[in-house]
Design a protein around this motif. Structure first.
Motif, PDB file in Angstrom:
ATOM      1  N   TYR A 206       0.816  -1.225   0.000  1.00 51.72           N
ATOM      2  CA  TYR A 206       0.000   0.000   0.000  1.00 51.72           C
ATOM      3  C   TYR A 206       0.844   1.266   0.000  1.00 51.72           C
ATOM      4  O   TYR A 206       0.503   2.253  -0.640  1.00 51.72           O
ATOM      5  N   ARG A 207       1.964   1.248   0.696  1.00 55.31           N
ATOM      6  CA  ARG A 207       2.774   2.455   0.804  1.00 55.31           C
ATOM      7  C   ARG A 207       3.358   2.881  -0.535  1.00 55.31           C
ATOM      8  O   ARG A 207       3.849   4.006  -0.674  1.00 55.31           O
ATOM      9  N   ALA A 208       3.301   1.997  -1.555  1.00 56.86           N
ATOM     10  CA  ALA A 208       3.823   2.352  -2.877  1.00 56.86           C
ATOM     11  C   ALA A 208       3.089   3.550  -3.466  1.00 56.86           C
ATOM     12  O   ALA A 208       3.628   4.223  -4.350  1.00 56.86           O
ATOM     13  N   PHE A 209       1.881   3.834  -2.986  1.00 58.50           N
ATOM     14  CA  PHE A 209       1.155   5.015  -3.464  1.00 58.50           C
ATOM     15  C   PHE A 209       1.945   6.307  -3.216  1.00 58.50           C
ATOM     16  O   PHE A 209       1.756   7.287  -3.937  1.00 58.50           O
ATOM     17  N   VAL A 210       2.787   6.334  -2.189  1.00 60.00           N
ATOM     18  CA  VAL A 210       3.555   7.558  -1.903  1.00 60.00           C
ATOM     19  C   VAL A 210       5.054   7.336  -2.042  1.00 60.00           C
ATOM     20  O   VAL A 210       5.850   8.186  -1.637  1.00 60.00           O
ATOM     21  N   GLN A 211       5.460   6.197  -2.601  1.00 59.54           N
ATOM     22  CA  GLN A 211       6.893   5.885  -2.666  1.00 59.54           C
ATOM     23  C   GLN A 211       7.667   6.906  -3.501  1.00 59.54           C
ATOM     24  O   GLN A 211       8.764   7.330  -3.115  1.00 59.54           O
ATOM     25  N   ARG A 212       7.122   7.316  -4.640  1.00 59.52           N
ATOM     26  CA  ARG A 212       7.835   8.268  -5.486  1.00 59.52           C
ATOM     27  C   ARG A 212       8.055   9.586  -4.757  1.00 59.52           C
ATOM     28  O   ARG A 212       9.118  10.216  -4.900  1.00 59.52           O
ATOM     29  N   VAL A 213       7.079  10.008  -3.993  1.00 62.28           N
ATOM     30  CA  VAL A 213       7.241  11.235  -3.197  1.00 62.28           C
ATOM     31  C   VAL A 213       8.295  11.018  -2.128  1.00 62.28           C
ATOM     32  O   VAL A 213       9.190  11.850  -1.931  1.00 62.28           O
ATOM     33  N   ALA A 214       8.205   9.891  -1.418  1.00 62.35           N
ATOM     34  CA  ALA A 214       9.146   9.612  -0.333  1.00 62.35           C
ATOM     35  C   ALA A 214      10.583   9.582  -0.837  1.00 62.35           C
ATOM     36  O   ALA A 214      11.505  10.077  -0.165  1.00 62.35           O
ATOM     37  N   GLU A 215      10.786   9.023  -2.024  1.00 63.40           N
ATOM     38  CA  GLU A 215      12.140   8.909  -2.553  1.00 63.40           C
ATOM     39  C   GLU A 215      12.747  10.270  -2.903  1.00 63.40           C
ATOM     40  O   GLU A 215      13.974  10.395  -3.005  1.00 63.40           O
ATOM     41  N   GLN A 216      11.922  11.280  -3.070  1.00 59.80           N
ATOM     42  CA  GLN A 216      12.406  12.612  -3.398  1.00 59.80           C
ATOM     43  C   GLN A 216      12.658  13.463  -2.155  1.00 59.80           C
ATOM     44  O   GLN A 216      13.165  14.579  -2.265  1.00 59.80           O
ATOM     45  N   LEU A 217      12.304  12.939  -0.987  1.00 59.71           N
ATOM     46  CA  LEU A 217      12.455  13.686   0.262  1.00 59.71           C
ATOM     47  C   LEU A 217      13.739  13.300   0.978  1.00 59.71           C
ATOM     48  O   LEU A 217      14.274  12.203   0.784  1.00 59.71           O
ATOM     49  N   ASP A 218      14.202  14.206   1.829  1.00 60.30           N
ATOM     50  CA  ASP A 218      15.329  13.921   2.718  1.00 60.30           C
ATOM     51  C   ASP A 218      14.765  13.287   3.983  1.00 60.30           C
ATOM     52  O   ASP A 218      14.314  13.988   4.893  1.00 60.30           O
ATOM     53  N   ILE A 219      14.739  11.957   4.008  1.00 61.98           N
ATOM     54  CA  ILE A 219      14.210  11.226   5.168  1.00 61.98           C
ATOM     55  C   ILE A 219      15.374  10.563   5.887  1.00 61.98           C
ATOM     56  O   ILE A 219      16.143   9.811   5.284  1.00 61.98           O
TER      57      ILE A 219
END
Length: 437
Positions: free
Chosen positions: A207-220
């Motif tokens: 389910y988290r793949a819905f926001v994976q592209r956004v997450a990969e662009q963030l400094d986490i």
């Protein structure tokens, strides 16, 4: 947002990702997201066991907000119709049960219809709690034997202890004609009255793949757990010994967790102590063959069966299980008021017994089984909860902390609403003037 501002976001669940996205779009400073776990997703995250993938509970998206649709549904996904069912005393009843009584024994149908027909009029009833609301909608018999039972299993409390502030639009309220129509075995199937007409789920990645592209662009920064917050100096302290100076702070932390880090006001702490949530034990089972559950997800009313809800990850997406195999996940909820009655070994055994009793699968079908716990599952809407919550939120805001998400806002938010909550926290903090159009 002034140039060069440092925005700190605590938590990389859907709301933290939403906040990070909004702050990044504003392009006026730097945004860093701090996550205590090793990956993103929070309550909407997942895990793998023996080649099977499981989310943390059922999770399907029916987002209608243009921003969420743009982000979520740009990911390749499956589309499911919201057809679910209910299990009660050996009978499978289409959801919602109040509209689909035809599968129940005649005497049971008669009792439910009699109770529904005998309901008092709204003007005759003072609705003081959720139990009153249920009995007004469905009559005494159905309420007592169905939703009131499920309330104890899912919400970890009795229906009379809950308010009604959370249930608008979530529970279908049928007419007498609908109840009668759904009680005749020879009548055509009742219309699907679920609150969403389709549900979506990523083809790969959980389910988290819905926001994976956004997450990969963030400094986490993963593995960074906040242990203290100096709101005067605007510095975060972490259990790994690191510090981070911020200009704006957005938090997705549960209110009872963050408040002691910033507050020594006994009155405000006492308000936070009134906030309660359920926890969840997830029993995830992978099968060595393809089984055929009655629906993608279903609800269980029997109180001697520990789980309240079950879903099939492998039905959501074939990616969730190895080829030729399948899976189920059983959700068991508990609370301080109604604690879990089993240790993990006992719970696993009880789930297997119930699974066989319900005819879902046999022990010989099981390839892997996993038991794990989620501390925060659902906010419990005890009567008057909002007053306690608002005191805490106002205090945090006075300290420059903008809370978002299900447990940061202490509200019943679906995943897309949590994402939007993060975006709104950025706007509320004045970090960005215009996000997402």
């Amino acid at each position: 947002m002034r140039q060069g501002a440092r925005i700190a976001v605590i938590g990389a669940g859907f709301s933290g990702i939403g906040a990070g996205y909004a702050a990044s779009v504003s392009r006026g400073g730097t945004c860093t997201v701090f996550e205590k776990d090793a990956t993103f997703g929070g309550l909407c995250g997942g895990f793998s066991v023996g080649g099977f993938h499981f989310d943390k509970a059922v999770h399907l998206s029916f987002a209608k907000e243009p921003l969420c649709q743009e982000i979520f549904f740009s990911v390749p996904h499956e589309v499911h119709q919201p057809e679910s069912t209910n299990y009660k005393s050996g009978y499978w009843v289409r959801h919602p049960a109040q509209n689909n009584l035809r599968a129940l024994p005649v005497e049971e149908r008669i009792r439910i219809i009699e109770g529904f027909a005998a309901r008092r009029q709204v003007d005759d009833v003072e609705v003081a709690n959720y139990q009153d609301w249920l009995r007004l909608q469905f009559g005494d018999y159905f309420s007592e034997h169905y939703p009131e039972v499920y309330t104890r299993k899912y919400w970890g409390t009795r229906a009379e202890e809950l308010s009604t502030t959370w249930c608008s639009g979530r529970i279908y309220q049928p007419s007498l004609r609908e109840v009668l129509f759904g009680s005749y075995p020879d009548a055509d199937a009742s219309a699907n009255v679920y609150y969403a007409k389709e549900m979506r789920y990523p083809k790969q990645g959980g389910y988290r793949a819905f926001v994976q592209r956004v997450a990969e662009q963030l400094d986490i920064r993963y593995g960074w757990e906040v242990c203290a917050i100096d709101t005067e100096a605007k510095v975060l302290h972490f259990t790994n010994g690191e510090q981070y100076a911020y200009d704006e702070l957005i938090s997705t932390m549960p209110l009872p967790e963050i408040l002691p880090l910033v507050c020594d006001d006994e009155q405000v702490l006492a308000e936070a102590a009134q906030l309660a949530a359920t926890s969840m034990a997830l029993v995830s089972v992978g099968f060595r063959r393809e089984i055929a559950p009655p629906a993608l997800w279903f609800y269980v009313y029997d109180e001697d069966i520990p789980f309240a809800r079950v879903h099939s990850p492998s039905m959501k997406s074939a990616w969730n299980a190895p080829q030729g195999k399948s899976s189920l996940q059983f959700e068991v909820y508990y609370s301080e008021e109604m604690p879990l009655a089993y240790n993990d070994g006992e719970l696993q055994e009880k789930v297997l017994q119930s699974m066989e009793r319900m005819g879902l699968a046999t022990r010989d079908d099981v390839e892997v089984i996993d038991v794990r716990h989620v501390k925060y599952a659902n906010v419990i809407f005890y009567q008057g909860m909002e007053q306690h919550r608002d005191v805490v939120l106002q205090y945090l805001a006075s300290k420059g902390i903008h809370s978002c998400g299900r447990f940061g806002r202490w509200d019943y938010l679906w995943s897309h609403q949590s994402f939007v909550s993060g975006v709104e926290a950025v706007k509320r903090g004045g970090i960005a003037n215009r996000i997402g159009g």
